[in-house]
Design a protein around this motif. Structure first.
Motif, PDB file in Angstrom:
ATOM      1  N   SER A  75      54.831   8.382 -51.543  1.00 38.28           N
ATOM      2  CA  SER A  75      54.886   9.320 -50.430  1.00 38.28           C
ATOM      3  C   SER A  75      53.782  10.364 -50.598  1.00 38.28           C
ATOM      4  N   VAL A  76      53.032  10.616 -49.533  1.00 26.49           N
ATOM      5  CA  VAL A  76      51.917  11.571 -49.566  1.00 26.49           C
ATOM      6  C   VAL A  76      52.251  12.687 -48.587  1.00 26.49           C
ATOM      7  N   THR A  77      52.343  13.918 -49.072  1.00 28.13           N
ATOM      8  CA  THR A  77      52.906  14.999 -48.279  1.00 28.13           C
ATOM      9  C   THR A  77      52.028  16.247 -48.273  1.00 28.13           C
ATOM     10  N   ALA A  78      52.280  17.074 -47.262  1.00 24.75           N
ATOM     11  CA  ALA A  78      51.582  18.362 -47.155  1.00 24.75           C
ATOM     12  C   ALA A  78      51.930  19.260 -48.327  1.00 24.75           C
ATOM     13  N   ASN A  79      53.208  19.294 -48.704  1.00 23.14           N
ATOM     14  CA  ASN A  79      53.619  20.204 -49.774  1.00 23.14           C
ATOM     15  C   ASN A  79      52.907  19.901 -51.083  1.00 23.14           C
ATOM     16  N   ASP A 107      52.037  12.027 -44.612  1.00 19.53           N
ATOM     17  CA  ASP A 107      50.843  11.344 -44.116  1.00 19.53           C
ATOM     18  C   ASP A 107      51.144  10.499 -42.888  1.00 19.53           C
ATOM     19  N   GLN A 108      50.464  10.850 -41.786  1.00 17.15           N
ATOM     20  CA  GLN A 108      50.537  10.125 -40.516  1.00 17.15           C
ATOM     21  C   GLN A 108      51.924  10.200 -39.859  1.00 17.15           C
ATOM     22  N   TYR A 109      52.755  11.146 -40.287  1.00 19.82           N
ATOM     23  CA  TYR A 109      54.067  11.337 -39.646  1.00 19.82           C
ATOM     24  C   TYR A 109      54.008  12.641 -38.852  1.00 19.82           C
ATOM     25  N   PRO A 110      53.940  12.578 -37.524  1.00 21.60           N
ATOM     26  CA  PRO A 110      53.603  13.749 -36.704  1.00 21.60           C
ATOM     27  C   PRO A 110      54.762  14.716 -36.463  1.00 21.60           C
ATOM     28  N   GLY A 114      44.794  11.503 -50.329  1.00 21.13           N
ATOM     29  CA  GLY A 114      45.318  12.688 -51.003  1.00 21.13           C
ATOM     30  C   GLY A 114      46.183  12.285 -52.181  1.00 21.13           C
ATOM     31  N   TRP A 115      46.955  13.242 -52.693  1.00 26.89           N
ATOM     32  CA  TRP A 115      47.798  13.009 -53.863  1.00 26.89           C
ATOM     33  C   TRP A 115      49.187  12.536 -53.446  1.00 26.89           C
ATOM     34  N   PRO A 116      49.678  11.443 -54.054  1.00 22.56           N
ATOM     35  CA  PRO A 116      51.071  11.045 -53.813  1.00 22.56           C
ATOM     36  C   PRO A 116      52.026  11.923 -54.614  1.00 22.56           C
ATOM     37  N   GLU A 117      53.310  11.697 -54.438  1.00 16.35           N
ATOM     38  CA  GLU A 117      54.314  12.537 -55.091  1.00 16.35           C
ATOM     39  C   GLU A 117      54.294  12.437 -56.611  1.00 16.35           C
TER      40      GLU A 117
END
Length: 457
Positions: free
Chosen positions: A431-435, A110-113, A416-419
């Protein structure tokens, strides 16, 4: 519409099915005719295997430990529950927040380009799944995927060969893992690229109009450079220059092999789990473990990740279904024994070192949590959202439903969903991630439509 027009419109589906059939047929034929391999090192966990399961020229292998396993039935229901769609909307919020219109690429966190080809593959899966679930329409899905494909067909490659290990999602520039520009790049990850290739094939099947854009990506990438003698080959920077290393261990290797077979590559050695398989018993279950180091760095480990992706995207084969069954059952058994909810895989962390492998077996012990360098960090074991949703979609047991119910309050409608939840103290791994959010979407789409590779739009 004429028969000829129908054939033209269906060409992508036909090519996909023919490629899949030819690839699997090639593997079976090559396995049948393979010359004898050199003897493998003795494995103390090896068990006798019936002659009909032994490849020519190979000693009896630990694969016999899985022949008696009864695979758990799949839990495809054909419909969504009301809470499923609410959970899916939370996951899709991540991609609405983190897509960059300049490139069509999505932040890995999230928000890490920054992103990799693995996370780009996750985004492609997320878009297809969101369409299947009715969160977006097919026009938006095609527009999003088309923009990604245009970028992938034009980005600068490492040494003009293959995608770099990391990219800035705003500019498409080559970067290192801290998102700082690097002129030449870091090399390429064959596993990451294979995942992207597989998901591009899924997109081509789902949206035949995108076949030309997928072809442009494949023409831009020199995929021949990462396949050698039926194995995946990564490119890594070293003091002596570019070093070419075999990539893929039991689980990840077979998942990646399926992806590359869709494009007609000979992946016979990568697909064979038996050649480097040892068995470790965890909670009474035989767990498949590779006898090699992970990327020649980290001691052997087994996580849920590749089996979850295999089931949700391609659909299990007989072997991966048995492997996934024992990996899931060990996690349920740990909960029954200890009362600790268990759903482990590779995980992002919300603090240093930011990434770990939460294993079923790793580095010589069950339930080890390991950094990439192989250091133990068991205090960061996480009950992961993606693993809970995936096992629930695949197997739908009372335990998986309990997992999802316990984690459901974590859903953040704004991000979104966190880890997941740290086992040690019950706090949130934020941590909120694409995966993670892609797996949630793929899981909920699987419940209705089955594997992405077989789903009809």
């Amino acid at each position: 519409m004429s028969f000829r027009d129908n054939l033209i419109n269906a060409r992508s589906h036909i090519v996909f099915l023919v490629a899949l059939g030819c690839g699997l047929g090639l593997v079976l034929q090559l396995e049948k005719n393979m010359p004898a391999d050199p003897p493998m090192p003795e494995r103390t966990s090896a068990q006798p295997v019936p002659a009909e399961f032994s490849a020519p020229g190979l000693s009896p292998a630990p694969i016999a430990a899985f022949e008696a396993i009864e695979p758990l039935p799949l839990a495809i229901t054909g419909s969504s529950r009301p809470e499923d769609l609410a959970h899916a909307r939370i996951a899709w919020t991540y991609f609405e927040n983190n897509t960059h219109p300049e490139t069509g690429l999505v932040n890995s966190a999230d928000q890490y380009p920054s992103t990799t080809m693995w996370e780009t593959g996750s985004y492609i899966v997320a878009v297809i799944s969101a369409d299947l679930l009715g969160l977006i329409d097919s026009d938006e899905a095609e527009e999003r995927l088309g923009r990604v494909m245009d970028t992938l067909a034009s980005i600068r490659l490492f040494d003009d060969i293959l995608p770099n290990k990391a990219y800035n999602v705003q500019t498409g520039d080559l970067v290192d893992y801290s998102n700082k520009p690097v002129e030449r790049g870091l090399g390429w990850s064959a596993l990451d690229i294979a995942r992207a290739v597989g998901t591009l094939s899924h997109a081509e099947q789902s949206y035949p109009s995108l076949a030309g854009k997928v072809a442009a990506v494949m023409d831009h990438w020199d995929l021949d450079q990462m396949v050698e003698d039926g194995q995946l080959i990564g490119g890594n920077m070293a003091e002596e220059g570019l070093r070419r290393d075999q990539e893929g261990r039991v689980g990840y290797g077979q998942y990646a092999a399926k992806a590359m077979m869709l494009r007609g590559f000979d992946m016979v050695r990568a697909y064979r789990a038996e050649d480097h398989l040892m068995v470790k018993e965890v909670e009474g279950q035989p767990i498949p473990v590779d006898d090699r180091l992970h990327r020649n760095v980290t001691p052997a480990f087994t996580v849920s990740e590749p089996y979850v992706f295999d089931g949700l995207e391609f659909g299990f084969d007989a072997r991966s279904h048995r492997f996934a069954t024992t990996i899931y059952k060990a996690q349920e058994a740990r909960w029954r024994e200890t009362g600790q909810l268990t759903a482990v895989s590779e995980s992002h962390l919300d603090e240093a070192p930011y990434f770990v492998y939460s294993t079923i077996w790793g580095g010589g012990a069950p339930w080890a949590v390991m950094t990439f360098q192989g250091e133990r960090l068991d205090s960061k074991r996480t009950v992961t959202v993606k693993t809970a949703f995936a096992w629930d979609a695949l197997f739908g047991t009372d335990y998986t439903q309990e997992l999802v119910s316990a984690l459901a309050p974590l859903g953040d409608t704004d991000r979104g969903w966190p880890e997941g939840i740290y086992e040690a103290d019950g706090s949130t791994n934020g941590s909120v991630t694409a995966n993670t959010n892609a797996v949630v979407l793929a899981s909920l789409a699987f419940r209705v439509h089955g594997p992405i590779a077989r789903a009809d739009q």
